[in-house]
Design an enzyme around this catalytic site. Structure first.
Site, PDB file in Angstrom:
ATOM      1  N   GLU A  40      -9.389 -10.530  -8.202  1.00 27.78           N
ATOM      2  CA  GLU A  40      -8.419  -9.452  -7.944  1.00 27.78           C
ATOM      3  C   GLU A  40      -7.252  -9.510  -8.937  1.00 27.78           C
ATOM      4  O   GLU A  40      -6.779  -8.479  -9.405  1.00 27.78           O
ATOM      5  CB  GLU A  40      -7.887  -9.556  -6.514  1.00 27.78           C
ATOM      6  N   LYS A  92       0.822  -1.217   0.000  1.00 29.19           N
ATOM      7  CA  LYS A  92       0.000   0.000   0.000  1.00 29.19           C
ATOM      8  C   LYS A  92       0.862   1.276   0.000  1.00 29.19           C
ATOM      9  O   LYS A  92       2.068   1.220   0.254  1.00 29.19           O
ATOM     10  CB  LYS A  92      -0.947  -0.049   1.194  1.00 29.19           C
ATOM     11  N   TYR A 123     -12.312  -1.950  -4.343  1.00 27.02           N
ATOM     12  CA  TYR A 123     -12.849  -2.193  -2.991  1.00 27.02           C
ATOM     13  C   TYR A 123     -14.385  -2.160  -2.964  1.00 27.02           C
ATOM     14  O   TYR A 123     -14.967  -1.926  -1.897  1.00 27.02           O
ATOM     15  CB  TYR A 123     -12.274  -1.175  -2.018  1.00 27.02           C
ATOM     16  N   ASN A 176      -2.271  -0.256   6.631  1.00 27.63           N
ATOM     17  CA  ASN A 176      -1.786  -1.517   7.222  1.00 27.63           C
ATOM     18  C   ASN A 176      -0.808  -2.252   6.285  1.00 27.63           C
ATOM     19  O   ASN A 176      -0.726  -3.467   6.295  1.00 27.63           O
ATOM     20  CB  ASN A 176      -2.963  -2.403   7.648  1.00 27.63           C
ATOM     21  N   HIS A 222      -2.166  -5.665   1.357  1.00 23.94           N
ATOM     22  CA  HIS A 222      -3.453  -6.348   1.143  1.00 23.94           C
ATOM     23  C   HIS A 222      -3.140  -7.714   0.558  1.00 23.94           C
ATOM     24  O   HIS A 222      -2.186  -7.859  -0.196  1.00 23.94           O
ATOM     25  CB  HIS A 222      -4.319  -5.559   0.146  1.00 23.94           C
TER      26      HIS A 222
HETATM   27  P1  CMP Z   1      -7.401  -4.895   3.079  1.00 20.59           P
HETATM   28  O1  CMP Z   1      -6.834  -6.253   3.269  1.00 20.59           O
HETATM   29  O2  CMP Z   1      -6.815  -4.021   2.040  1.00 20.59           O
HETATM   30  O3  CMP Z   1      -8.972  -5.049   2.773  1.00 20.59           O
HETATM   31  C1  CMP Z   1      -9.905  -4.071   3.111  1.00 20.59           C
HETATM   32  C2  CMP Z   1      -9.327  -2.988   3.928  1.00 20.59           C
HETATM   33  O4  CMP Z   1     -10.241  -2.218   4.623  1.00 20.59           O
HETATM   34  C3  CMP Z   1      -8.461  -3.592   5.002  1.00 20.59           C
HETATM   35  O5  CMP Z   1      -7.304  -4.142   4.453  1.00 20.59           O
HETATM   36  C4  CMP Z   1      -8.238  -2.405   5.892  1.00 20.59           C
HETATM   37  O6  CMP Z   1      -7.126  -1.610   5.484  1.00 20.59           O
HETATM   38  C5  CMP Z   1      -9.516  -1.630   5.676  1.00 20.59           C
HETATM   39  N1  CMP Z   1     -10.313  -1.649   6.876  1.00 20.59           N
HETATM   40  C6  CMP Z   1     -10.885  -2.693   7.475  1.00 20.59           C
HETATM   41  N2  CMP Z   1     -11.540  -2.318   8.577  1.00 20.59           N
HETATM   42  C7  CMP Z   1     -11.367  -0.979   8.678  1.00 20.59           C
HETATM   43  C8  CMP Z   1     -11.782  -0.004   9.593  1.00 20.59           C
HETATM   44  N3  CMP Z   1     -12.541  -0.318  10.662  1.00 20.59           N
HETATM   45  N4  CMP Z   1     -11.412   1.277   9.367  1.00 20.59           N
HETATM   46  C9  CMP Z   1     -10.666   1.605   8.293  1.00 20.59           C
HETATM   47  N5  CMP Z   1     -10.236   0.710   7.377  1.00 20.59           N
HETATM   48  C10 CMP Z   1     -10.581  -0.566   7.580  1.00 20.59           C
END
Ligand code: CMP
Length: 143
Positions: free
Chosen positions: A128, A11, A51, A114, A117
């Site tokens: 995907e 990311k 998304y 985070n 993904h």
């Molecule tokens: P990812 O694996 O990219 O898939 C969906 C993303 O949504 C997840 O990682 C997080 O980065 C994001 N996400 C999930 N829960 C929350 C939340 N409560 N607030 C903000 N982002 C979220």
């Protein structure tokens, strides 16, 4: 189980912090092979489409704006149990809950930023991967 493919995204904040090499090293360390890769900067429309499954969630706008905020490193991992191996190395979605030694524990900032993904199931992996790559861009053993 057997040989699978999984989509991985590094990311924007991790790309900005020059962590592509460290994260790829971790992913390859699982024994998985990178069979396709590119650096790209999604526009908001493409981020929303990627998304779309989260479109009803309160964090959808923020998540899509974030993922479109800078370049991302997108790759396809291939190998035995690629989906679970990738997810194990990533760690829990929330970096504060991610196990020691995982990518998100080490380099994630918060639940949105985070670091990575990864696909969560074979069907989502197929969708995907086709979202980002043409078949001829994938150099794996199993097409
Ligand atoms: P990812 O694996 O990219 O898939 C969906 C993303 O949504 C997840 O990682 C997080 O980065 C994001 N996400 C999930 N829960 C929350 C939340 N409560 N607030 C903000 N982002 C979220």
């Amino acid at each position: 189980m057997g040989t699978e493919k999984s989509l991985s995204i590094i990311k924007p904040e991790a790309v900005e912090h020059r962590l592509i090499g460290e994260i790829v090293r971790r992913l390859e360390g699982t024994g998985l092979r990178i069979v396709a890769a590119k650096l790209l900067h999604l526009d908001l429309e493409k981020a929303r489409a990627f998304y779309a499954v989260h479109r009803e969630r309160p964090f959808y706008s923020s998540l899509t704006e974030y993922i479109a905020s800078g370049p991302i490193f997108v790759s396809v991992l291939e190998g035995e149990n690629a989906i679970s191996k990738n997810r194990e190395m990533m760690g829990a979605t929330d970096p504060s809950k991610a196990a020691e030694g995982t990518i998100r524990c080490q380099w994630g900032t918060d639940v949105e930023k985070n670091a990575v993904h990864g696909s969560d199931a074979p069907e989502t992996a197929a969708w995907e991967i086709s979202f980002f790559f043409q078949p001829e861009e994938i150099h794996g053993i199993h097409k």
